[in-house]
Design a protein around this motif. Structure first.
Motif, short mmCIF file in Angstrom:
data_model
loop_
_atom_site.label_atom_id
_atom_site.label_comp_id
_atom_site.label_asym_id
_atom_site.label_seq_id
_atom_site.Cartn_x
_atom_site.Cartn_y
_atom_site.Cartn_z
N UNK A 242 20.10 -2.03 -80.32
CA UNK A 242 19.16 -0.95 -80.02
C UNK A 242 19.52 0.24 -80.90
N UNK A 243 18.93 1.40 -80.64
CA UNK A 243 19.17 2.57 -81.49
C UNK A 243 19.92 3.67 -80.75
N UNK A 244 20.63 3.29 -79.68
CA UNK A 244 21.40 4.30 -78.94
C UNK A 244 22.77 4.47 -79.59
N UNK A 245 23.79 4.73 -78.80
CA UNK A 245 25.11 5.05 -79.34
C UNK A 245 25.70 3.88 -80.12
N UNK A 246 26.62 4.21 -81.03
CA UNK A 246 27.30 3.19 -81.82
C UNK A 246 28.19 2.32 -80.93
N UNK A 247 28.54 1.14 -81.43
CA UNK A 247 29.45 0.24 -80.71
C UNK A 247 30.73 0.04 -81.50
N UNK A 248 31.82 -0.31 -80.80
CA UNK A 248 33.12 -0.53 -81.44
C UNK A 248 33.76 -1.81 -80.91
#
Length: 257
Positions: A242-248
């Motif tokens: 999606x276009x929400x917060x980045x992932x790690x």
């Protein structure tokens, strides 16, 4: 094998035998002509033997047995894929994956064929082990893979085993069959943000895959491998959906044997 005192006589070797048996439990070895040896010992071929003077003989070293471990000292020999502003960073003993903020942002590391023996991960007893942590950041729309085999090449012969995380749900994952189908079984009770130890054992003798998390058996299945599978690779992949917060994602090491 535990270090034991060097035997000097038949009496001491019997004492050593008793101690070794106590230490190693039901390990398959026996006394033959004042020596300890594995039950499968054949001089020059297989097994091991320790005589009364402490001399040790290995029957042979297997030419087709592999044990590969990496702490990601570098990514030489790896094929790194990224899109958008995704990055893969080498840290001391680990890799750090970070996606960008765009849809389908991808950070992926897959090595070239790690085995000179085709179908190694599927056709022989083998295992995959790693330590992975996926922080609990805002937003759960992502897909992560970590596993071993001929994976995600999309050529109709993908075969392998590992783990998959979709939107925060962990699953035991395998790719098998003539059409390279993906099979998932949900694993619950695992905090993904913690550095968990993930392991899969491919037991060819029993025709089964066993999945472990932090040493606890979570699933046993009977795979049907495609005999034409030819490649063996490590795969670590993180994709934002999606276009929400980045992932790690953090990966500590990878082991194959």
């Amino acid at each position: 094998m535990p270090i034991i005192e060097e035997p000097q006589s038949e009496i001491s070797i019997r004492a050593t035998y008793a101690r070794a048996k106590d230490i190693m439990g039901r390990m398959a070895f026996r006394m033959v002509k004042k020596a300890l040896q594995s039950v499968d010992f054949v001089s020059g071929e297989k097994g091991w033997r320790i005589d009364a003077d402490g001399n040790m003989e290995l029957g042979s070293l297997s030419f087709n047995r592999e044990f590969i471990i990496t702490f990601f000292e570098s990514l030489d020999g790896w094929l790194n894929s990224s899109s958008g502003t995704s990055t893969i960073t080498i840290r001391l003993g680990s890799l750090y994956f970070a996606t960008g903020g765009t849809l389908n942002s991808l950070a992926q590391a897959v090595n070239n064929n790690l085995s000179i023996y085709p179908g190694r991960a599927q056709t022989k007893n083998s295992f995959f082990k790693t330590v992975v942590a996926i922080p609990a950041l805002t937003g759960t729309a992502y897909t992560a893979y970590f596993g071993i085999g001929d994976l995600l090449i999309a050529d109709g012969s993908d075969q392998g085993y590992g783990f998959k995380v979709v939107d925060g749900t962990l699953s035991a994952c395998r790719w098998e069959g003539t059409n390279a189908s993906e099979f998932l079984t949900t694993i619950t009770g695992i905090t993904l943000a913690n550095p968990n130890v993930y392991q899969v054992i491919n037991d060819v003798d029993r025709a089964e895959l066993r999945y472990y998390v932090n040493g606890a058996l979570k699933l046993t299945v009977k795979p049907t491998w495609n005999a034409t599978a030819s490649e063996t690779r490590f795969l670590f992949s993180l994709k934002k959906t999606d276009t929400s917060a980045n992932r790690e994602m953090y990966v500590n090491h990878a082991v194959f044997g």
